[in-house]
Design a protein around this motif. Structure first.
Motif, PDB file in Angstrom:
ATOM      1  N   MET A 174      -5.725   2.856  -8.586  1.00 58.34           N
ATOM      2  CA  MET A 174      -4.928   3.363  -7.474  1.00 58.34           C
ATOM      3  C   MET A 174      -3.671   4.087  -7.964  1.00 58.34           C
ATOM      4  O   MET A 174      -3.348   5.184  -7.521  1.00 58.34           O
ATOM      5  CB  MET A 174      -4.528   2.208  -6.555  1.00 58.34           C
TER       6      MET A 174
ATOM      7  N   GLN B 242     -11.013   8.425  -2.573  1.00 61.07           N
ATOM      8  CA  GLN B 242     -11.199   7.014  -2.918  1.00 61.07           C
ATOM      9  C   GLN B 242     -10.372   6.108  -2.002  1.00 61.07           C
ATOM     10  O   GLN B 242     -10.775   4.971  -1.734  1.00 61.07           O
ATOM     11  CB  GLN B 242     -10.845   6.769  -4.383  1.00 61.07           C
ATOM     12  N   TYR B 243      -9.257   6.610  -1.488  1.00 64.60           N
ATOM     13  CA  TYR B 243      -8.468   5.814  -0.559  1.00 64.60           C
ATOM     14  C   TYR B 243      -9.185   5.690   0.789  1.00 64.60           C
ATOM     15  O   TYR B 243      -9.107   4.645   1.453  1.00 64.60           O
ATOM     16  CB  TYR B 243      -7.086   6.434  -0.373  1.00 64.60           C
TER      17      TYR B 243
ATOM     18  N   SER C 253       0.589   4.327  -3.143  1.00 66.52           N
ATOM     19  CA  SER C 253       0.208   5.729  -3.001  1.00 66.52           C
ATOM     20  C   SER C 253       1.405   6.667  -3.034  1.00 66.52           C
ATOM     21  O   SER C 253       1.259   7.834  -3.398  1.00 66.52           O
ATOM     22  CB  SER C 253      -0.584   5.945  -1.714  1.00 66.52           C
TER      23      SER C 253
ATOM     24  N   ILE D 172      -1.929   2.545   1.805  1.00 65.88           N
ATOM     25  CA  ILE D 172      -2.201   3.488   0.718  1.00 65.88           C
ATOM     26  C   ILE D 172      -2.604   4.854   1.274  1.00 65.88           C
ATOM     27  O   ILE D 172      -2.082   5.892   0.868  1.00 65.88           O
ATOM     28  CB  ILE D 172      -3.325   2.940  -0.188  1.00 65.88           C
ATOM     29  N   LEU D 173      -3.547   4.844   2.225  1.00 69.14           N
ATOM     30  CA  LEU D 173      -4.076   6.098   2.756  1.00 69.14           C
ATOM     31  C   LEU D 173      -3.009   6.904   3.505  1.00 69.14           C
ATOM     32  O   LEU D 173      -2.841   8.108   3.285  1.00 69.14           O
ATOM     33  CB  LEU D 173      -5.254   5.802   3.681  1.00 69.14           C
TER      34      LEU D 173
ATOM     35  N   SER E   1      -8.616  12.606  -5.187  1.00 68.58           N
ATOM     36  CA  SER E   1      -8.072  11.253  -5.313  1.00 68.58           C
ATOM     37  C   SER E   1      -7.994  10.567  -3.960  1.00 68.58           C
ATOM     38  O   SER E   1      -8.219   9.361  -3.840  1.00 68.58           O
ATOM     39  CB  SER E   1      -6.689  11.300  -5.958  1.00 68.58           C
ATOM     40  N   SER E   2      -7.674  11.338  -2.921  1.00 69.83           N
ATOM     41  CA  SER E   2      -7.533  10.744  -1.586  1.00 69.83           C
ATOM     42  C   SER E   2      -8.858  10.213  -1.054  1.00 69.83           C
ATOM     43  O   SER E   2      -8.881   9.308  -0.222  1.00 69.83           O
ATOM     44  CB  SER E   2      -6.956  11.771  -0.606  1.00 69.83           C
TER      45      SER E   2
ATOM     46  N   ASN F  88     -11.845   3.164   0.272  1.00 62.13           N
ATOM     47  CA  ASN F  88     -11.222   1.844   0.242  1.00 62.13           C
ATOM     48  C   ASN F  88     -11.025   1.282   1.649  1.00 62.13           C
ATOM     49  O   ASN F  88     -11.307   0.112   1.922  1.00 62.13           O
ATOM     50  CB  ASN F  88      -9.878   1.948  -0.485  1.00 62.13           C
TER      51      ASN F  88
ATOM     52  N   THR G 293      -4.919  -1.105   2.320  1.00 69.08           N
ATOM     53  CA  THR G 293      -5.682   0.135   2.180  1.00 69.08           C
ATOM     54  C   THR G 293      -5.189   1.201   3.148  1.00 69.08           C
ATOM     55  O   THR G 293      -5.123   2.387   2.800  1.00 69.08           O
ATOM     56  CB  THR G 293      -7.184  -0.104   2.404  1.00 69.08           C
TER      57      THR G 293
ATOM     58  N   GLY H   1       0.808  -1.209   0.000  1.00 65.60           N
ATOM     59  CA  GLY H   1       0.000   0.000   0.000  1.00 65.60           C
ATOM     60  C   GLY H   1       0.842   1.261   0.000  1.00 65.60           C
ATOM     61  O   GLY H   1       0.537   2.239  -0.698  1.00 65.60           O
TER      62      GLY H   1
ATOM     63  N   TYR I 275      -0.312   8.165   1.167  1.00 67.99           N
ATOM     64  CA  TYR I 275      -0.828   9.178   0.243  1.00 67.99           C
ATOM     65  C   TYR I 275      -0.808  10.553   0.909  1.00 67.99           C
ATOM     66  O   TYR I 275      -0.375  11.539   0.314  1.00 67.99           O
ATOM     67  CB  TYR I 275      -2.253   8.835  -0.198  1.00 67.99           C
TER      68      TYR I 275
END
Length: 529
Positions: free
Chosen positions: A292, A316-317, A26, A165-166, A313-314, A320, A162, A22, A169
């Motif tokens: 992603m 959608q994270y 990101s 990623i978050l 864009s964030s 998720n 996830t 993840g 990001y």
């Protein structure tokens, strides 16, 4: 040394390995649109070098950017294949620790990159680590988890992805306000921290009881089962039941099977191999990882620019992360099949909707793409653009509680113990080779076929809905040994059901040991062998 006994505590540490993937996703998706990155690694007409935040650099060429992004899954393909050997020889824990060490090396190289070649090498090395951890963390956790919680704890790998990623990001977004190369070097350096935490945390976790049993370390096997499932009571009925099933399974395997990679291609194993491989292939062909990595390109086509694009864009994270929670809570009750079939159907709907919106209301962007980004070669505005963004969010909300966790849970469940490490390594390598191909394919695809990219992934999602309905049997609620029996007997996939209540009763000691829902291994063998 003290060992953690709670399965959720064990899982919380182990799935940090998923968080590494993840972090990588990101850190790249948030950095791609920044002028600091695009100017430092520029191959267009406006640079290099980097001269300021307003420098209109075009960044790496689309095919080169595809190569930079694809370097990580390319390394993951190699790492996943190697992990089968490492895990069988050294154990699940040590294989994951080796992956952590490799991740730290790759992050150092990426952080210090002075050119595109060095960046590709660093990401490739990072990928080797992700391949090892993504293949073996699900195996490790599935072999420790009780049947009624196996989906929840193995699916936590996806939740960790996830969260990775978050978190990364927003770190990358914050660093985008820095001047020059620190805007991308700082995130690439900070991503070493989870690997250090995981390396230390693994010291306090038990080894897989099934791996220990496979190496005739029966006292340690019983100790781990007592620790994790018996709450310290070696006479727990469920501990005795599991020890009995593991002994029978290993005895049967040693008497009837030649344990080698060749066995994966034995006629009796081909169906399972095909299911495991396609679980991982389909998870990539949903298009989720593409969304992603390149979400900033997609939202750029919809008219979002600069910080507005990054913030949108964030979202959608965040979706998720939140939408994965229902799956963790209920997937052992829902079963795997509904998650595959319903998830694929919903994702196909949103992909086709986006293709229709782009085709009907969009038009080709000016030469060179929007905002000097070649990949943003299509443009759509107004209400249709907002509909595209909404469908993108709905797509993520459909993937997160279905294919996201289920695709990690399913492969370790369907293979017998003797080849589980190698089998999951092979199936996971298929995930990464398709990730590699798609990561490389998508930037030039946005340039060349534009909105039809959505159409391609919509067709894939429709195909996987049909495939999973007819050929993917249910494994939820069954012990790993019971899943083995199901395949040997040859029950049609659409006739299989969740065995959640029986597994819960067995774990709570409410079933008579001799009446527990399992069949002797040698009896099953006589049916099919």
């Amino acid at each position: 040394m003290y060992q953690i006994s709670n399965i959720y505590g064990i899982t919380a540490i182990a799935v940090i390995g998923g968080g590494l993937f993840g972090f990588d996703i990101s850190s790249m998706s948030a950095i791609l649109p920044t002028q600091q990155y695009r100017c430092y690694f520029n191959q267009g007409p406006h640079g290099p070098p980097f001269t300021g935040p307003d420098e209109p650099c075009s960044g790496p060429k689309p095919n080169v950017q595809g190569g930079i992004t694809a370097a990580m899954p390319g390394g993951s393909f190699i790492g996943a294949l190697v992990s089968g050997y490492l895990t069988d020889k050294l154990g699940r824990k040590k294989a994951i620790q080796i992956g952590c060490a490799i991740w730290i090396i790759g992050s150092i190289i990426s952080c210090a990159s002075v050119n595109i070649g060095m960046l590709i090498v660093g990401r490739f090395i990072n990928g080797i680590s992700v391949g090892i951890c993504s293949a073996q963390v699900p195996v490790y956790v599935s072999e420790l988890a009780p049947p009624s919680k196996r989906g929840r704890v193995v699916g936590s790998q996806q939740w960790a992805i996830t969260w990775g990623i978050l978190i990364m990001y927003y770190i990358s977004y914050g660093c985008s306000f820095l001047d020059g190369s620190p805007a991308f070097r700082v995130p690439w350096g900070l991503q070493m921290i989870p690997a250090v935490i995981l390396t230390i945390g693994l010291m306090f976790l038990p080894e897989s009881p099934r791996w220990l049993a496979r190496h005739d370390r029966w006292e340690e096997t019983n100790a781990v089962l007592t620790l994790v499932h018996g709450k310290g009571d070696p006479n727990s009925p469920f501990v005795k039941l599991e020890m009995d099933e593991i002994r029978q399974q290993i005895e049967f395997e040693r008497q009837n099977a030649d344990v080698s990679v060749k066995e994966l291609f034995h006629p009796r194993m081909l169906n399972r191999l095909h299911i495991g491989i396609f679980t991982q292939i389909w998870s990539q062909l949903t298009g989720m990882n593409v969304m992603m990595y390149y979400i900033t390109y997609v939202f750029g086509m919809a008219g979002l620019t600069g910080n507005i694009n990054l913030v949108a864009s964030s979202i959608q994270y965040i979706i998720n992360v939140l939408m994965t929670i229902p799956a963790l809570l209920y997937m052992d009750r829902w079963g795997r099949r509904p998650m595959f079939v319903i998830g694929a159907t919903l994702m196909a709907t949103w992909m086709f909707a986006n293709a229709g919106l782009m085709a009907s209301y969009g038009h080709a962007a000016p030469p060179g793409g929007l905002n000097n980004v070649a990949e943003q070669s299509w443009e759509i505005g107004g209400a249709p653009a907002r509909a595209v963004i909404a469908c993108t969010y709905l797509f993520v909300a459909s993937y997160a509680p279905t294919w996201g966790p289920a695709s990690w849970v399913y492969p370790p469940e369907i293979f017998p113990l003797r080849i589980r490490g190698k089998a999951v390594a092979l199936t996971t390598s298929c995930n990464w080779i398709f990730n590699f191909a798609l990561s490389y394919f998508v930037p030039p695809a946005f340039v060349n076929i534009q909105w039809k990219v959505y159409l391609v992934f919509g067709v894939f999602c429709a195909a996987m809905a049909v495939h999973t309905f007819f050929l993917f049997p249910e494994t939820a609620g069954k012990t790993l040994e019971d899943v083995e029996e199901m395949f040997l007997v040859g029950v049609p996939a659409w006739k299989t059901k969740v065995d959640y209540s029986n597994s819960r009763r067995a774990e709570q000691g409410q079933l008579d040991m001799e009446k527990a829902p399992h069949v002797e291994r040698h009896e099953v063998a006589e049916v099919k062998v």
